[in-house]
Design an enzyme around this catalytic site. Structure first.
Site, PDB file in Angstrom:
ATOM      1  N   SER A  19      11.730   5.797   8.417  1.00  0.00           N
ATOM      2  CA  SER A  19      11.277   5.388   9.748  1.00  0.00           C
ATOM      3  C   SER A  19      11.753   3.963  10.033  1.00  0.00           C
ATOM      4  CB  SER A  19       9.748   5.446   9.803  1.00  0.00           C
ATOM      5  OG  SER A  19       9.274   5.085  11.084  1.00  0.00           O
ATOM      6  N   CYS A  76       1.044  -4.063  15.284  1.00  0.00           N
ATOM      7  CA  CYS A  76       1.033  -3.616  13.891  1.00  0.00           C
ATOM      8  C   CYS A  76       0.468  -4.711  12.999  1.00  0.00           C
ATOM      9  CB  CYS A  76       2.452  -3.267  13.455  1.00  0.00           C
ATOM     10  SG  CYS A  76       2.606  -2.901  11.695  1.00  0.00           S
ATOM     11  N   GLY A 130       6.579  -2.541   5.901  1.00  0.00           N
ATOM     12  CA  GLY A 130       7.978  -2.937   5.836  1.00  0.00           C
ATOM     13  C   GLY A 130       8.904  -2.145   6.738  1.00  0.00           C
ATOM     14  N   GLU A 131      10.087  -2.706   6.938  1.00  0.00           N
ATOM     15  CA  GLU A 131      11.152  -2.036   7.690  1.00  0.00           C
ATOM     16  C   GLU A 131      12.182  -1.554   6.659  1.00  0.00           C
ATOM     17  OE1 GLU A 131      12.091  -0.752  10.563  1.00  0.00           O
ATOM     18  OE2 GLU A 131      14.062  -0.422   9.657  1.00  0.00           O
ATOM     19  N   CYS A 163       2.990   8.277   1.874  1.00  0.00           N
ATOM     20  CA  CYS A 163       3.556   7.244   2.725  1.00  0.00           C
ATOM     21  C   CYS A 163       3.746   6.002   1.847  1.00  0.00           C
ATOM     22  CB  CYS A 163       2.566   6.989   3.857  1.00  0.00           C
ATOM     23  SG  CYS A 163       3.007   5.614   4.917  1.00  0.00           S
ATOM     24  N   GLU A 165       0.812  -1.220   0.000  1.00  0.00           N
ATOM     25  CA  GLU A 165       0.000   0.000   0.000  1.00  0.00           C
ATOM     26  C   GLU A 165       0.843   1.266   0.000  1.00  0.00           C
ATOM     27  OE1 GLU A 165      -2.871  -2.004   3.379  1.00  0.00           O
ATOM     28  OE2 GLU A 165      -1.480  -0.426   3.916  1.00  0.00           O
ATOM     29  N   CYS A 198      -1.645   1.043   9.077  1.00  0.00           N
ATOM     30  CA  CYS A 198      -0.933  -0.176   9.460  1.00  0.00           C
ATOM     31  C   CYS A 198      -1.257  -1.427   8.649  1.00  0.00           C
ATOM     32  CB  CYS A 198      -1.195  -0.451  10.930  1.00  0.00           C
ATOM     33  SG  CYS A 198      -2.923  -0.191  11.333  1.00  0.00           S
ATOM     34  N   CYS A 204       6.194  -6.614  15.255  1.00  0.00           N
ATOM     35  CA  CYS A 204       5.670  -5.799  16.355  1.00  0.00           C
ATOM     36  C   CYS A 204       4.201  -6.186  16.568  1.00  0.00           C
ATOM     37  CB  CYS A 204       5.799  -4.312  16.020  1.00  0.00           C
ATOM     38  SG  CYS A 204       7.501  -3.827  15.647  1.00  0.00           S
ATOM     39  N   ASN A 206      -3.909   2.698  16.522  1.00  0.00           N
ATOM     40  CA  ASN A 206      -4.981   2.346  15.606  1.00  0.00           C
ATOM     41  C   ASN A 206      -5.158   0.839  15.788  1.00  0.00           C
ATOM     42  OD1 ASN A 206      -6.725   2.178  13.468  1.00  0.00           O
ATOM     43  ND2 ASN A 206      -5.229   2.739  11.903  1.00  0.00           N
ATOM     44  N   SER A 227      10.993   4.340  15.733  1.00  0.00           N
ATOM     45  CA  SER A 227       9.771   3.852  16.377  1.00  0.00           C
ATOM     46  C   SER A 227      10.154   3.291  17.739  1.00  0.00           C
ATOM     47  CB  SER A 227       9.125   2.774  15.503  1.00  0.00           C
ATOM     48  OG  SER A 227       8.718   3.361  14.287  1.00  0.00           O
ATOM     49  N   LEU A 228      10.008   4.120  18.766  1.00  0.00           N
ATOM     50  CA  LEU A 228      10.491   3.718  20.087  1.00  0.00           C
ATOM     51  C   LEU A 228       9.400   2.966  20.863  1.00  0.00           C
ATOM     52  CD1 LEU A 228      13.221   4.069  21.559  1.00  0.00           C
ATOM     53  CD2 LEU A 228      12.156   5.889  22.893  1.00  0.00           C
ATOM     54  N   HIS A 229       8.279   3.609  21.077  1.00  0.00           N
ATOM     55  CA  HIS A 229       7.083   2.999  21.691  1.00  0.00           C
ATOM     56  C   HIS A 229       7.208   2.605  23.158  1.00  0.00           C
ATOM     57  CE1 HIS A 229       5.484   3.209  17.722  1.00  0.00           C
ATOM     58  NE2 HIS A 229       6.138   2.173  17.242  1.00  0.00           N
ATOM     59  N   CYS A 257       6.404  -7.582   6.583  1.00  0.00           N
ATOM     60  CA  CYS A 257       7.477  -7.047   7.426  1.00  0.00           C
ATOM     61  C   CYS A 257       7.945  -8.163   8.357  1.00  0.00           C
ATOM     62  CB  CYS A 257       6.971  -5.867   8.256  1.00  0.00           C
ATOM     63  SG  CYS A 257       8.259  -5.047   9.243  1.00  0.00           S
TER      64      CYS A 257
HETATM   65  N1  SAH Z   1       9.035  -0.399  10.083  1.00  0.00           N
HETATM   66  C1  SAH Z   1       9.126   1.019  10.191  1.00  0.00           C
HETATM   67  C2  SAH Z   1       8.163   1.803   9.328  1.00  0.00           C
HETATM   68  C3  SAH Z   1       6.725   1.315   9.185  1.00  0.00           C
HETATM   69  S1  SAH Z   1       5.517   1.627  10.390  1.00  0.00           S
HETATM   70  C4  SAH Z   1       8.983   1.451  11.630  1.00  0.00           C
HETATM   71  O1  SAH Z   1       8.624   0.627  12.451  1.00  0.00           O
HETATM   72  O2  SAH Z   1       9.270   2.590  11.936  1.00  0.00           O
HETATM   73  C5  SAH Z   1       5.299   3.332  10.619  1.00  0.00           C
HETATM   74  C6  SAH Z   1       4.897   3.679  12.049  1.00  0.00           C
HETATM   75  O3  SAH Z   1       3.562   3.225  12.341  1.00  0.00           O
HETATM   76  C7  SAH Z   1       5.803   2.995  13.066  1.00  0.00           C
HETATM   77  O4  SAH Z   1       6.149   3.916  14.071  1.00  0.00           O
HETATM   78  C8  SAH Z   1       4.903   1.908  13.617  1.00  0.00           C
HETATM   79  O5  SAH Z   1       5.318   1.481  14.875  1.00  0.00           O
HETATM   80  C9  SAH Z   1       3.555   2.599  13.609  1.00  0.00           C
HETATM   81  N2  SAH Z   1       2.408   1.679  13.727  1.00  0.00           N
HETATM   82  C10 SAH Z   1       2.290   0.424  13.270  1.00  0.00           C
HETATM   83  N3  SAH Z   1       1.106  -0.087  13.588  1.00  0.00           N
HETATM   84  C11 SAH Z   1       0.438   0.862  14.274  1.00  0.00           C
HETATM   85  C12 SAH Z   1      -0.855   0.920  14.883  1.00  0.00           C
HETATM   86  N4  SAH Z   1      -1.662  -0.117  14.836  1.00  0.00           N
HETATM   87  N5  SAH Z   1      -1.201   2.065  15.494  1.00  0.00           N
HETATM   88  C13 SAH Z   1      -0.358   3.117  15.536  1.00  0.00           C
HETATM   89  N6  SAH Z   1       0.856   3.125  14.986  1.00  0.00           N
HETATM   90  C14 SAH Z   1       1.265   2.009  14.363  1.00  0.00           C
END
Ligand code: SAH
Length: 365
Positions: free
Chosen positions: A215, A133, A181-182, A119, A106, A357, A130, A314, A238-240, A126
């Site tokens: 990212s 996601c 993807g990463e 985007c 996408e 996502c 995570c 989300n 993407s720290l989280h 991927c």
């Molecule tokens: N793999 C890369 C880029 C793709 S995801 C990365 O992880 O950075 C882009 C962003 O969307 C990342 O920060 C990811 O953690 C976040 N993301 C993925 N699923 C999500 C969800 N369900 N709700 C909110 N953010 C999400």
């Protein structure tokens, strides 16, 4: 070990070679092999990157008998739009693409008053796994080629230029590698794509490097490689979670490269490029949104060239997790600001079309 070796993608048939895979020198070599004058390479690139044209039948400055030969050798169709879905009065449009081998991925176009952001996906699926996601749930299918990454941009730029998107004719100003993807696990192809996206026409599309964001989950050796490229692109991490215990769960690659190592790499990136690093943090109710985690995050980030993007989670279908309560979100922001850390809450564009996502491609499979 380089990241792309340790996260090797499954072996699959390669997408057809495309102009966008090649540097200007390589394009000239291919054109010459086909028995054409080298300057035809520049003409083709001018059409593709400059006029967003992929159909050689319309390239009337090429010799009629050469058009088909050059087209099939350098501009094979790479992506078929399966469908477009729009929301936000058409200002957000998500496209599901099918590649030559049937894989789906996408792109999401977001029009704002002051910018137009696309985007893009860098992989089909991927491998980072995570748990919050949607893309992570089905694993990695394969890396996208440079051409497949660039062609997402060219195809959408063409629709925009021709006025086929709500809001009238426009141009893409920003590219974020935040689709499926990463990106740093597909390093070479993504870097070549960044060059094609940012090199001036006819080398590439001429979008400003400063408008491009890569990212990553935090593949430290690949971040260091990116630093050595001396580009002006923005890095998003993407720290989280600010602590290893939780991050090991939310971003499993954290078991390899810990929070402290990832942030050190981010500060090296900021130090070399002079660009503020973005920290992505999906706020997940009662999981990572506690006041003490906001304070810990604030302590880790204070004094650095950094901006935090909080993303309301989300929720993916069937997920046990959901977005934070508004009051917890407000308190999280307040505590980060109290540490002097700049922070914004990401607008949730495209939520009703699962823009964040990979859910559309997941539903299709
Ligand atoms: N793999 C890369 C880029 C793709 S995801 C990365 O992880 O950075 C882009 C962003 O969307 C990342 O920060 C990811 O953690 C976040 N993301 C993925 N699923 C999500 C969800 N369900 N709700 C909110 N953010 C999400």
């Amino acid at each position: 070990m380089p990241a792309e070796l340790t996260f090797a993608a499954p072996r699959r048939a390669k997408p057809p070679r495309h102009l966008a895979d090649l540097s200007p020198d390589e394009r000239r070599a291919v054109v010459t092999e086909l028995g054409e004058k080298p300057f035809r390479a520049k003409q083709l690139a001018q059409h593709y990157f400059g006029h967003l044209e992929s159909d050689t039948a319309k390239m009337t400055d090429l010799p009629a008998e050469a058009r088909e030969r050059l087209g099939s050798a350098l501009l094979p169709p790479l992506l078929t739009p399966v469908r477009h879905i729009t929301c936000d009065d058409g200002m957000t449009r998500k496209t599901l693409w099918r590649a030559f081998d049937g894989v789906l991925f996408e792109s999401v176009l977001m029009r704002y008053p002051d910018r137009v952001t696309l985007c893009v996906s860098s992989q089909a699926g991927c491998g980072m796994n995570c748990p919050f996601c949607a893309t992570g749930q089905n694993g990695l299918t394969r890396n996208l080629s440079t051409g497949e990454i660039v062609d997402q941009v060219v195809a959408v730029a063409r629709d925009l230029a021709r006025g086929e998107v709500a809001g009238g004719p426009g141009r893409i100003s920003n590219i974020v590698f935040m689709g499926m993807g990463e990106p740093l696990a597909n390093y070479r192809r993504v870097l070549d794509a960044v060059r094609r996206i940012t090199d001036p026409v006819p080398g590439g599309l001429g979008i400003s490097q400063r408008g491009v964001t890569v990212s990553t989950v935090g593949l430290v050796p690949a971040i260091d490689k990116l630093i050595a490229e001396r580009l002006q692109v923005r890095l998003a991490v993407s720290l989280h979670a600010p602590d290893d215990e939780l991050r090991d769960e939310l971003v499993p690659v954290n078991t390899r490269w810990k929070v402290a190592e990832v942030l050190d790499a981010a500060w090296r990136y900021a130090g070399t490029t002079g660009r503020r690093v973005s920290i992505e943090y999906a706020l997940i109710r009662d999981i990572n949104d506690q006041a003490w985690r906001a304070d810990l995050l604030g302590e880790l980030l204070a004094g650095h060239l950094v901006h935090v993007n909080l993303i309301p989670l989300n929720p993916t279908p069937g997920s046990k997790w959901t977005a934070s309560r508004p009051e917890d979100e407000r308190e999280f922001v307040r505590r980060l600001r109290a540490h002097g850390v700049s922070v914004t809450i990401r607008d949730t564009r495209g939520q009703e079309i699962d823009g964040a996502c990979g859910q559309l491609a997941a539903a299709e499979q």
